[in-house]
Design an enzyme around this catalytic site. Structure first.
Site, short mmCIF file in Angstrom:
data_model
loop_
_atom_site.label_atom_id
_atom_site.label_comp_id
_atom_site.label_asym_id
_atom_site.label_seq_id
_atom_site.Cartn_x
_atom_site.Cartn_y
_atom_site.Cartn_z
NE ARG A 1 -0.11 -0.19 4.95
CZ ARG A 1 -0.55 -0.48 6.15
NH1 ARG A 1 -1.84 -0.74 6.33
NH2 ARG A 1 0.25 -0.54 7.19
CG HIS B 1 4.09 -17.39 11.60
ND1 HIS B 1 4.39 -18.56 12.28
CD2 HIS B 1 3.32 -16.66 12.46
CE1 HIS B 1 3.82 -18.52 13.47
NE2 HIS B 1 3.16 -17.40 13.60
#
Ligand SMILES: NC(=O)C1=CN([C@@H]2O[C@H](COP(=O)(O)OP(=O)(O)OC[C@H]3O[C@@H](n4cnc5c(N)ncnc54)[C@H](OP(=O)(O)O)[C@@H]3O)[C@@H](O)[C@H]2O)C=CC1
Ligand SMILES: CC[C@](O)(C(C)=O)C(=O)O
EC number: 1.1.1.86
Length: 328
Positions: free
Chosen positions: A47, A106
């Site tokens: 972003r 993860h």
């Protein structure tokens, strides 16, 4: 446990493929720079903001997440765990190509069902066992940080080869790559950072510091003793286990270590560790962390601020100011 090294990974697997690294923080920057230096084609998805500027300054093509995903064969999601599901739903899921590879460092969002990818894509994990800046630094030194790989979904039959080639691209096969599952990585990683590496060690240091200061010793003395020296001792343990550390300290320190340590970490701590592990295994911790984010993190913010204002942080800042190795 299955282990892989440099010769097990075929870098050709990534030839002609575009890797979109989504996020350019600790892991995003380290992994993206290493992949590029290994000859891979990398774009960054972000972003607008400070990370966007940093990635541009590092010479990457930076796009919105939507645009980066549209261009990508491999999408490595390196956003904060708590933001991944929202960004996945809005920008990744509508744009992901059939047969693309969705990658994580993860397993949190897959293991706890926050992201449910379509059956047409590969879902893999390549998780370096170290902070992002170490992933970069060790690569630049010609070495690597070990990593875990896991396959959640193999839609193309190539998921394993891609994971290994990616692990090679970030330098992990220069050390060692271990094969695990999303469940095992997620649960052990959360336990490690909560009970030992981050939560355990900061609480231990704080308790030692407060005990000395409350007993009337100078905060500077307490800081040097229980925080500064921790790194020197941990470095020895890291290099050669408890044995190397004990070879290096005095016999007096070793006797105190062996006889007093178990009084500090006694049965109560084992019980607390078991409870913490259970909360991770039954999803209680994940639910609490997701809810905490939904209400703008009141607990996270209050506890972070309290520790930032702790005397040990003030004294530490002053003492590190005297040491040339900490001057910018
Ligand atoms: N930190 C570590 O060393 C380790 C992390 N991991 C895992 O790696 C993953 C990434 O963690 P980490 O590197 O710490 O993350 P960081 O918090 O360091 O970086 C997150 C990045 O994501 C960007 N970002 C955040 N929200 C959005 C959004 N809504 N849209 C687009 N970009 C966004 C941030 O940019 P902006 O500047 O705009 O905020 C920033 O570049 C996690 O899954 C984590 O568990 C695994 C092993 C170790
Ligand atoms: C110890 C913290 C860690 O698990 C890591 C650097 O490996 C993390 O998630 O940041």
């Amino acid at each position: 446990m299955q282990k892989y090294y440099e010769s097990d990974a075929d870098p050709g697997t990534l030839e002609g493929k575009t890797i979109a690294v989504i996020g350019y923080g600790s892991q995003g920057r380290g992994q993206a720079l290493n992949l590029r230096d290994s000859g891979c084609q990398v774009v960054i998805g972000l972003r607008p903001g400070s990370s966007w500027q940093r990635a541009s300054e590092d010479g990457f093509e930076v796009y919105s997440v939507t645009e980066a995903v549209k261009r990508a064969d491999i999408i490595q999601i390196l956003l904060p765990d708590e933001n991944q599901a929202g960004v996945y739903r809005a920008e990744i899921s509508p744009n992901i190509r059939e047969n693309a590879c969705l990658m994580f460092s993860h397993g949190f969002n897959i293991h706890y069902g926050q992201i449910v990818p379509p059956p047409t894509v590969d879902v893999v994990m390549v998780a370096p066992k170290g902070p992002g800046h170490m992933v970069r630094r060790t690569y630049e030194e010609g070495k690597g940080v070990p990593a875990l790989i896991a396959i959640h979904q193999d839609a193309t039959g190539k998921a394993h080869a891609i994971a290994l080639a990616y692990a090679r691209g970030i330098g992990a096969t220069r050390a060692v790559v271990l094969e695990t599952t999303f469940a095992e990585e997620t649960e052990t990683d959360l336990f490690g950072e909560q009970a030992v590496l981050c939560g355990g060690i900061t609480s231990l240091i704080k308790a030692g510091f407060e005990t000395l200061v409350d007993a009337g010793y100078a905060p500077e003395m307490a800081y040097l003793e229980v925080l500064h020296e921790t790194k020197l001792i941990v470095d020895l343990i890291y290099e050669g286990g408890f044995t190397k550390m004990r070879d290096s300290i005095s016999n007096t320190a070793q006797y105190g270590d062996l006889t007093r340590g178990p009084r500090v970490i006694g049965p109560e701590t084992y019980v607390a560790m078991q409870e913490i592990l259970e909360e991770i295994q039954n999803g209680e911790f994940a639910k609490e962390w997701m809810l905490e984010n939904m209400v703008n993190r009141p607990v996270f913010n209050a506890l972070t601020r309290a520790d930032e204002e702790h005397l040990i942080e003030q004294v530490g800042k002053e003492i590190r100011g005297f040491m040339p190795q900490f001057r910018k």
